[in-house]
Design an enzyme around this catalytic site. Structure first.
Site, PDB file in Angstrom:
ATOM      1  N   HIS A   1       0.822  -1.209   0.000  1.00  0.00           N
ATOM      2  CA  HIS A   1       0.000   0.000   0.000  1.00  0.00           C
ATOM      3  C   HIS A   1       0.857   1.260   0.000  1.00  0.00           C
ATOM      4  O   HIS A   1       0.555   2.224  -0.683  1.00  0.00           O
ATOM      5  CB  HIS A   1      -0.918  -0.031   1.224  1.00  0.00           C
ATOM      6  CG  HIS A   1      -2.026   0.964   1.153  1.00  0.00           C
ATOM      7  ND1 HIS A   1      -3.156   0.769   0.390  1.00  0.00           N
ATOM      8  CD2 HIS A   1      -2.193   2.183   1.745  1.00  0.00           C
ATOM      9  CE1 HIS A   1      -3.957   1.812   0.522  1.00  0.00           C
ATOM     10  NE2 HIS A   1      -3.408   2.682   1.332  1.00  0.00           N
TER      11      HIS A   1
ATOM     12  N   HIS B   1     -10.492   2.347  -0.974  1.00  0.00           N
ATOM     13  CA  HIS B   1     -10.688   1.985   0.430  1.00  0.00           C
ATOM     14  C   HIS B   1     -11.487   0.686   0.466  1.00  0.00           C
ATOM     15  O   HIS B   1     -12.519   0.592   1.116  1.00  0.00           O
ATOM     16  CB  HIS B   1     -11.364   3.106   1.211  1.00  0.00           C
ATOM     17  CG  HIS B   1     -10.585   3.512   2.417  1.00  0.00           C
ATOM     18  ND1 HIS B   1     -11.148   3.919   3.586  1.00  0.00           N
ATOM     19  CD2 HIS B   1      -9.248   3.538   2.642  1.00  0.00           C
ATOM     20  CE1 HIS B   1     -10.201   4.203   4.461  1.00  0.00           C
ATOM     21  NE2 HIS B   1      -9.040   3.972   3.922  1.00  0.00           N
TER      22      HIS B   1
ATOM     23  N   GLY C   1      -2.162   8.250  -8.895  1.00  0.00           N
ATOM     24  CA  GLY C   1      -2.855   6.976  -8.854  1.00  0.00           C
ATOM     25  C   GLY C   1      -2.617   6.229  -7.568  1.00  0.00           C
ATOM     26  O   GLY C   1      -1.934   6.703  -6.655  1.00  0.00           O
TER      27      GLY C   1
END
Lengths: 763, 234
Positions: free
Chosen positions: A63, A110, A549
């Protein structure tokens, strides 16, 4: 599969492998492999302590560290004369739109938090992306959401859908930033792992832009906003592993949002950037991996060190360790890098907005992240180690099942019998039906800039103080990408661009969110790489570089037999288009009787079975059939878009709408609904298969209406784009050849009632 | 005219109100932070929409204790116009300047959509540019806009011309289907007994330009300005 790391690693046998004090459980918690742990020890030349290990784990997670995707992301075109930021270097990408104004935008996922706790997961997704925009110094003016769920026939999916929509509204509505658009799609593939991608767009004067950087030894790190709690610890890690039956236990990794606090932070930060930019050197939001990521990334960009004392950080609860404070993902916090002589000025500004702020550290020149807890040093690591995770170039393998799927022969299926009924059925499918149920729960008007709101191909937002407007669209078709990730990637970019073109805007740049499964699986890596290559090719062809992005991997759900099923590969594109003259915006809907209706992109209505590939019609009419080989001709796509834009700029177009889900017939119906104007295309001649001609989903087609068909034909010839005249705007019925004849009332009832009926709210 | 547009923490229609008053209608319109307790320099006060204090308690329940509210009450007491929109209407009800309360929408969902309003009393400070029975289109955007008061209060409002307008359909009929939030008797906007304090759930500041979908909201703003001019002249 062959795996290698890009970064230099020692070839000598590791001394650390013998005496590692950590156990597998600890490493699992932060999603680090043994090899990565060893690498960290070697580069640190000692074993990290607990705080250091937590920081390494967070920043080396997929992430934060993009360790699987970064080499592939380099394939994207990222250069352009309008670009004011380098991709990946700032919180959002920034594009120059002329006259000293610029637009900052980014999309982010999310997904995992929303799968566990839909309201808060979606709400904090909005909060996070909005902070990314005002961290640039820009005022957020629009939010879009791209959502994917499993079928609404499942109660769990209805719960997730309801909760996500409510969460987006609950946060955005309170904030006073309009939620102006996006998309919703439904497929089995997303059951258990919904996709929640939120995009935010902001504007500012170029001179007010801020950077996420720490520099200047002695400058202060000020933590502003909410107190720090134990919520969201390991959130970045949670986003980087597959969901499984134990994911529910990760609920503490989901944060809780406070949009009121965010509203105050937003106003304070925008005021700081617009009026007092000289007081500060950098502005950064605290997102994934909290203070660790914010502080370390700012330091890395400035080539400096930082020295933080966690004991002064305002806390929400007692007995928090340095580890907790550094890795908390409590929302609504910002890090401001302040010149010492303006410490009091900055404090007064935030306090006027009734916000806490505290100096938690200073910029140093030693290149290290030093974390103190009062007198004790809790961690000290080179910044460069933290921000340079190993990178993995893997080798993808084309899935064995793909060839058969692509070779599927639609000609073996019977053609549609009753096209009228099929059209009614399609209009009522949640995938196609009106999304009014969703967007009427979002404030899409506040700030009074929304020229074209939700429900069109693209949303159009004017920029006050200029004659300009921007057009925004999100697109991404997981089904097409599943059938061919390369073509699907191209189609995602092409459709997003086509959508903004339909509103009269020139596509200028994209942001994207790459939602894929576990990249360690060769088949998923193949999908990821192919989709990126396809998107990159389309971005090149359409001259829309990538400015920002986000990557969301490990989107899989347990199948119950010990394995996990990846979602459809779903790259979502957020497109920015520019309209120089806001009075030249083209609507989607037919405007007046007797206007001539044309289809740009083809000159014969020939039903080619191949265009049923990945279509909603095939899925609806043939037992969930998802098969075939999607195709797109990028050359035609570019010419088509240039034609549409040229016609819009000449004022030739009364309306424009692209053909996408549901094909031509659905697109025509959608042109009729808003103004209650029918279409008489009784003379329409269809060759070949009826289902393919009416409901096939070949790209590169735009329905337009005009008063000057002759000029349109001439312009099309100049652009080498085929066109066909379909009929005229007339009456209150949709009439297509001798195969469709239905009243708008009947069609619209199916279209508007589709979602409420699927949700069981009406019968 | 000089308008004060009050900004509570969490207010978000402040800039929209300022834009329509200053940029579209050429009035003076200042944003006034809720800690500033002096409104004596203004002819009219606007309490705009938003989520004051996050509306975490009841909507408007905390904002009513803001320092500026004493000044708003004084402003109302001397007969000057006070306009509460959406959250501002909620604040006026909470502070007792208007009767009734705004409850959660009967759909239990937030609603952002266009609504038709049928003008009932065209003689208020806020509707004098309209005619009785006129139908105008103004959007709503709220989760708690269901107006409620007891029958005695409602009867009193109605018999004294204090219902400014009701939600209705395109033909001006106040039907249940045209009621977007379950407001009792379709009430969308009311005035106080003296006629100088006005509250409405719809957002007239969002209906100021044809580019944004309509200009009916200007009729309300122009009414206030017209009334102000008349007061000054008289």
């Amino acid at each position: 599969m062959r795996t290698r790391t890009c970064c230099a690693t020692s070839t000598r046998p590791s001394a650390w492998s013998r005496s590692l004090p950590v156990d597998q459980k600890t490493l699992d918690q932060i999603a680090l492999s043994w090899e990565e742990y060893q690498l960290a020890c070697e580069r640190l030349d000692r074993e990290p302590n607990e705080v250091e290990l937590g920081m390494i784990g967070a920043l080396w997670s997929e992430h934060c560290g993009y360790k699987n995707s970064r080499p592939l992301l380099k394939l994207f075109p990222t250069e352009g004369p309008r670009l004011l930021t380098k991709v990946g270097e700032e919180n959002a990408g920034v594009v120059d739109i002329g006259d000293g104004w610029c637009v900052a935008f980014k999309i982010e996922s999310h997904n995992h938090p929303s799968a566990i706790e839909p309201y808060q997961g979606a709400a904090t997704g909005v909060g996070g992306i909005v902070r990314d925009i005002f961290a640039m110094g820009a005022r957020p003016i629009a939010i879009l959401d791209s959502l994917r769920f499993g079928p609404l026939s499942e109660p769990r999916n209805r719960y997730l859908f309801n909760g996500v929509v409510e969460g987006i509204g609950g946060y955005g509505n309170c904030l006073g930033v309009p939620t102006v658009g996006g998309e919703v799609a439904f497929d089995d593939s997303y059951s258990g792992n919904p996709l929640v991608n939120a995009m935010c767009v902001g504007v500012t004067r170029i001179e007010h832009l801020q950077r996420a950087v720490a520099k200047g030894t002695g400058n202060l790190l000020m933590l502003v906003g909410a107190d720090t709690g134990k919520d969201g610890i390991h959130g970045a890690t949670f986003a980087s592993v597959e969901l499984d039956e134990r994911s529910e236990e990760r609920r503490p990794a989901v944060q809780v949002g406070n949009p009121f606090m965010e509203k105050l932070l937003m106003e304070a930060c925008v005021e700081l950037a617009e009026q007092h930019g000289d007081w500060i050197v950098g502005l950064q939001d605290l997102g994934a991996a909290g203070l660790t990521s914010a502080a370390v990334e700012c330091a890395a960009k400035g080539g400096v060190g930082i020295d933080i004392d966690v004991s002064v950080a305002p806390r929400r609860e007692e007995a928090m360790t340095p580890y907790d404070v550094m890795l908390s993902e409590s929302q609504e916090r910002m890090l401001v890098i302040v010149k010492p002589e303006h410490e009091d000025d900055v404090r007064r500004l935030f306090e006027r907005w009734e916000l806490h702020c505290v100096v938690i550290g200073v910029v140093t020149d030693d290149g290290r992240a030093t974390i103190r807890d009062g007198d004790k040093v809790a961690a000290r690591i080179p910044v460069e180690l933290l921000t340079d995770p190993p990178q993995y170039v893997r080798e993808g393998v084309k899935p064995t099942w793909l060839d058969d799927l692509q070779a599927y022969d639609f000609d073996a299926l019977p053609d549609v019998g009753d096209a009228n009924t099929a059209l009614l059925g399609l209009l009522a499918e949640p995938e196609i039906a009106s999304k009014r149920w969703v967007w009427r729960q979002y404030d899409h008007q506040v700030l009074t800039n929304t020229v074209v709101g939700p429900g069109s191909d693209a949303t159009v937002v004017r920029i006050k103080g200029t004659d300009r407007a921007i057009a925004l669209a999100t697109d991404g078709d997981g089904r097409m990408c599943y059938l061919d990730p390369y073509v699907g990637g191209m189609m995602a970019v092409a459709e997003a661009a086509r959508n903004v073109v339909c509103s009269g805007a020139e596509p200028i740049a994209i942001t994207n969110c790459l939602n894929f499964g576990n990249p360690e699986k060769p088949e998923v890596y193949y999908q990821l790489e192919q989709a990126i290559r396809g998107m990159a090719a389309a971005c090149e062809a359409l001259n829309t570089p990538v400015v920002s992005g986000n990557v969301s991997l490990y989107n899989e759900t347990a199948t119950g037999n010990g394995s996990a099923q990846p979602i459809y590969p779903t790259p979502v594109v957020g497109m920015l288009g520019l309209i120089e003259d806001v009075d030249r915006v083209v609507p989607m809907a037919f405007q007046a009787e007797d206007d001539a209706v044309f289809l740009l992109g083809i000159d014969v209505l020939r039903g080619d079975a191949a265009s049923l590939a990945g279509s909603e019609y095939a899925r609806m009419a043939h037992d969930g059939l998802v098969a075939g080989q999607p195709r797109i001709d990028l050359g035609l796509e570019v010419r088509l878009q240039k034609l549409c834009l040229a016609a819009a700029r000449e004022g030739l177009l009364r309306s424009a709408h692209d053909c996408s889900r549901g094909g031509l017939a659905v697109a025509l119906a959608e042109c009729c609904f808003p103004n209650g104007l029918g279409l008489d295309a009784a003379g329409m001649v269809i060759e070949g298969r009826l289902d393919a001609a009416l409901f096939g989903e070949a790209p590169s087609r735009i329905v337009v209406s005009t008063r000057d068909g002759e000029r349109l034909r001439a312009l099309a010839a100049e652009h080498d784009v085929p066109v066909i005249r379909l009929g005229v705007v007339a009456g209150k019925r949709l009439v297509l050849g001798d195969v469709v004849d239905a009243s708008l009332e009947t069609l619209q009832d199916a279209y508007e009632g589709g979602l409420p009926r699927a949700l069981g709210e009406v019968t | 005219m000089r308008f004060a547009v009050v900004v509570f923490p969490g207010t978000w229609s402040d800039h929209d109100c300022q834009y329509v008053l200053r940029d579209l209608l050429g009035q003076q319109a200042d944003l006034v932070w809720h800690r500033d307790a002096d409104l004596s320099g203004y002819d009219a006060v606007v309490l705009p929409g938003g989520f004051s204090y996050g509306d975490y308690l009841r909507c408007g329940a905390i904002a009513r204790f803001s320092p500026v509210m004493d000044a708003v009450v004084r402003h109302a007491e001397v007969g000057k116009p006070v306009i509460g929109i959406c959250n501002g209407f909620q604040v006026l009800c909470e502070s007792g300047l208007l009767p009734g309360v705004l409850m959660r929408n009967d759909s239990l969902q937030f609603r952002c959509q266009d609504t038709y309003l049928c003008i009932e009393n065209a003689e208020t400070l806020f509707t004098n540019e309209l005619t009785p029975g006129q139908v105008i289109s103004i959007p709503i955007s709220h989760g708690e806009g269901s107006y409620y008061a007891d029958d005695a209060t409602l009867d009193d409002l109605e018999s004294n011309g204090r219902v400014a307008f009701r939600y209705c359909n395109a033909n001006g009929e106040p039907t249940p289907e045209s009621n977007p939030n379950g407001s009792v008797r379709n009430i969308a906007g009311i005035v106080n007994e003296r006629g100088n304090v006005f509250g409405m759930m719809p957002h007239p500041e969002r209906a100021g330009e044809s580019l944004m979908g309509g200009t009916d909201g200007l009729l309300l703003w122009r009414s206030v300005i017209q009334a102000g001019v008349a007061t000054v002249a008289g």
